[in-house]
Design an enzyme around this catalytic site. Structure first.
Site, mmCIF file in Angstrom:
data_model
loop_
_atom_site.group_PDB
_atom_site.id
_atom_site.type_symbol
_atom_site.label_atom_id
_atom_site.label_comp_id
_atom_site.label_asym_id
_atom_site.label_seq_id
_atom_site.Cartn_x
_atom_site.Cartn_y
_atom_site.Cartn_z
ATOM 1 N N ARG A 139 0.819 -1.209 0.000
ATOM 2 C CA ARG A 139 0.000 0.000 0.000
ATOM 3 C C ARG A 139 0.857 1.264 0.000
ATOM 4 N NH1 ARG A 139 -5.580 0.656 1.210
ATOM 5 N NH2 ARG A 139 -5.918 -1.521 1.683
ATOM 6 N N ARG A 159 -9.978 3.511 -2.110
ATOM 7 C CA ARG A 159 -8.874 2.868 -1.391
ATOM 8 C C ARG A 159 -8.700 3.568 -0.059
ATOM 9 N NH1 ARG A 159 -8.148 -1.729 -3.094
ATOM 10 N NH2 ARG A 159 -6.077 -1.853 -2.174
ATOM 11 N N ASN A 219 -12.517 15.021 1.544
ATOM 12 C CA ASN A 219 -13.313 13.902 1.037
ATOM 13 C C ASN A 219 -14.784 14.275 1.071
ATOM 14 O OD1 ASN A 219 -13.905 11.141 0.270
ATOM 15 N ND2 ASN A 219 -14.537 10.777 2.388
ATOM 16 N N HIS A 240 -18.489 12.416 1.575
ATOM 17 C CA HIS A 240 -19.083 11.163 2.034
ATOM 18 C C HIS A 240 -20.610 11.290 1.976
ATOM 19 C CE1 HIS A 240 -19.420 7.415 4.211
ATOM 20 N NE2 HIS A 240 -20.347 7.995 4.963
ATOM 21 N N GLU A 254 -24.534 16.722 -3.298
ATOM 22 C CA GLU A 254 -23.070 16.593 -3.297
ATOM 23 C C GLU A 254 -22.453 17.497 -4.357
ATOM 24 O OE1 GLU A 254 -21.414 12.603 -3.286
ATOM 25 O OE2 GLU A 254 -23.228 11.796 -2.400
HETATM 26 C C1 GRF Z 1 -20.349 9.707 -3.927
HETATM 27 O O1 GRF Z 1 -21.586 9.346 -3.401
HETATM 28 C C2 GRF Z 1 -19.415 10.165 -2.857
HETATM 29 O O2 GRF Z 1 -20.066 10.804 -1.806
HETATM 30 C C3 GRF Z 1 -18.808 8.874 -2.377
HETATM 31 O O3 GRF Z 1 -18.662 8.090 -3.522
HETATM 32 C C4 GRF Z 1 -19.618 8.488 -4.501
HETATM 33 C C5 GRF Z 1 -18.832 8.833 -5.720
HETATM 34 O O4 GRF Z 1 -19.660 9.134 -6.799
HETATM 35 N N1 GRF Z 1 -17.569 9.117 -1.676
HETATM 36 P P1 GRF Z 1 -19.068 9.823 -8.080
HETATM 37 O O5 GRF Z 1 -17.944 8.907 -8.599
HETATM 38 O O6 GRF Z 1 -18.520 11.162 -7.684
HETATM 39 O O7 GRF Z 1 -20.187 9.905 -9.048
#
Ligand code: GRF
Length: 209
Positions: free
Chosen positions: A67, A93, A109, A111, A176
């Protein structure tokens, strides 16, 4: 001057696309210097290539479970591209404390839940099972523990009686795509102070929600 941002992906890259679109605005504080994937076949990588963005793929499988060697290769690619900040966007990962320390408070990140609820995978199905009435997404600084880290921004959506994991995922994903560019701009504009797990505004926000 725009700061240089890398986006790490493993899949379709819809959040990456949202960041790329936001960065087209002349007054947005980021330019996307690199899209990096651990999966050479990631759909998002092909999209980025087709849109003239520098891309790299570093296949974790070729590192035979080493890793840190995989991460050193990624780190080198990021340094070569003179990257200031790294966005994880569906990067599947787990990162070691070494990599995370290299990018302390420069690694964020997104989430798909309102953290600290529903860390990990299958967040939408688990939110439905738990019966919560509000669900959503979180942008946070990355720390060694998975899905733990100072929270930069969150967006909530109501959970409807008719929701399935897919319908809920769709509404969260739409949030998002607005939240991530906004949170990235806040970080790059230096409008935030990090104290433990708390992120607070240091001045009146200039970035629009
Ligand atoms: C999203 O739901 C994000 O929150 C999570 O993984 C997904 C990625 O989707 N971490 P994308 O590849 O951006 O369409």
């Amino acid at each position: 001057m725009k700061q240089r941002v890398a986006i790490l992906i493993s899949g379709r890259g819809s959040n990456m696309r949202a960041l790329v679109e936001a960065a087209k605005a002349p007054d947005y504080p980021a330019q996307i210097a690199l899209v990096l994937s651990n999966r050479p076949d990631a759909a998002g990588l092909a999209w980025a290539q087709a849109h003239g963005i520098a891309t790299a793929s570093i296949d974790h499988k070729t590192f035979r479970k080493d890793r840190e060697a995989f991460e050193r290769a990624m780190h080198e690619a990021l340094m070569d591209a003179e990257v200031d900040l790294v966005c994880l966007a569906g990067f599947m990962r787990l990162l070691t404390p070494w990599f995370i320390a290299q990018w302390h408070n420069k690694l964020i990140n997104i989430h798909p839940s309102l953290l600290p609820s529903f860390k990990g995978l299958d967040t939408h199905a688990r939110a439905l099972e738990a019966g919560v009435k509000l669900h959503g997404c979180t942008v946070h600084f990355v720390r060694p523990e998975m899905d733990v880290g100072p929270i930069i921004a969150q967006a909530a959506v109501p959970v409807l009686d008719s929701d399935t994991p897919d319908s809920l995922a769709e509404r969260v994903l739409a949030q998002e795509h607005t939240l991530y560019p906004h949170a990235l701009a806040q970080v790059l504009c230096g409008e935030l102070a990090v104290n433990g797990l708390r992120v607070t505004a240091t001045k009146k926000a200039t970035t629009k929600p």
